[in-house]
Design a protein around this motif. Structure first.
Motif, PDB file in Angstrom:
ATOM      1  N   LEU A  66       0.839  -1.197   0.000  1.00 58.21           N
ATOM      2  CA  LEU A  66       0.000   0.000   0.000  1.00 58.21           C
ATOM      3  C   LEU A  66       0.874   1.246   0.000  1.00 58.21           C
ATOM      4  O   LEU A  66       2.025   1.210   0.430  1.00 58.21           O
ATOM      5  N   LEU A 107      -8.478   4.360  -0.657  1.00 59.46           N
ATOM      6  CA  LEU A 107      -8.732   3.027  -1.195  1.00 59.46           C
ATOM      7  C   LEU A 107     -10.224   2.833  -1.424  1.00 59.46           C
ATOM      8  O   LEU A 107     -11.059   3.358  -0.686  1.00 59.46           O
ATOM      9  N   ALA A 161      -4.831   4.357   3.459  1.00 55.18           N
ATOM     10  CA  ALA A 161      -3.667   3.569   3.865  1.00 55.18           C
ATOM     11  C   ALA A 161      -2.890   4.333   4.939  1.00 55.18           C
ATOM     12  O   ALA A 161      -2.520   5.488   4.749  1.00 55.18           O
ATOM     13  N   ASP A 212       2.281   0.770   4.585  1.00 58.51           N
ATOM     14  CA  ASP A 212       2.241  -0.163   3.458  1.00 58.51           C
ATOM     15  C   ASP A 212       1.502  -1.453   3.804  1.00 58.51           C
ATOM     16  O   ASP A 212       1.248  -2.284   2.938  1.00 58.51           O
ATOM     17  N   VAL A 248      -4.732  -0.288   6.808  1.00 63.39           N
ATOM     18  CA  VAL A 248      -5.744   0.630   6.288  1.00 63.39           C
ATOM     19  C   VAL A 248      -6.704   1.006   7.408  1.00 63.39           C
ATOM     20  O   VAL A 248      -7.174   0.136   8.137  1.00 63.39           O
TER      21      VAL A 248
END
Length: 142
Positions: A91, A97, A125, A128, A131
């Protein structure tokens, strides 16, 4: 009057916290196999709430929550209605998203644009691998 120990993550276990502290969850029967991190849709199956993979395709199953643990069909799923989805990969921190229209239960950084599908922003996000789940109202694409 006893000391409280920390769990493996170094945090207090939710069982020692007062009601209302912690993630809002519901236990709901899964109508299909779900993978850890899947976005889910809660639906009415002849009077019983069940969950299935959310999907922005023409089936228009908006995301209401997510699961952090895999569950097989007909078993109880712990559905998180808010919170942080963990265990993801690749991410871009800060990116918005959207519910995917090509892979049920997943997210994409590109908003769906196919006519007859829905567009639903589902989060941002944080890193990485994480979320923040923040589902927005769906929009049907004309």
């Amino acid at each position: 009057g006893k000391l409280v120990g920390l769990n493996a993550a170094g945090k207090l276990d939710l069982s020692v916290m007062p009601t209302g502290i912690g993630a809002e969850t519901k236990t709901i029967v899964a109508s299909e196999n779900l993978a850890a991190g899947d976005l889910v849709n809660i639906f009415n199956d002849t009077g019983t709430a069940k969950v299935r993979k959310a999907d922005a395709s023409s089936s228009a199953k908006e995301a209401h929550g997510f699961v952090l643990a895999a569950v097989t069909a007909t078993n109880n799923a712990t559905v998180y209605l808010e919170g942080t989805i963990t265990g993801l990969t690749s991410l871009t921190p800060g990116s918005l998203l959207y519910l995917s229209g090509s892979a049920a239960g997943t997210m994409t950084a590109t908003a769906p644009s196919t006519a007859g599908h829905i567009s639903q922003q589902v989060g941002v996000a944080l890193s990485d691998t994480e979320v923040s789940f923040e589902p927005q109202t769906t929009i049907e694409i004309a």
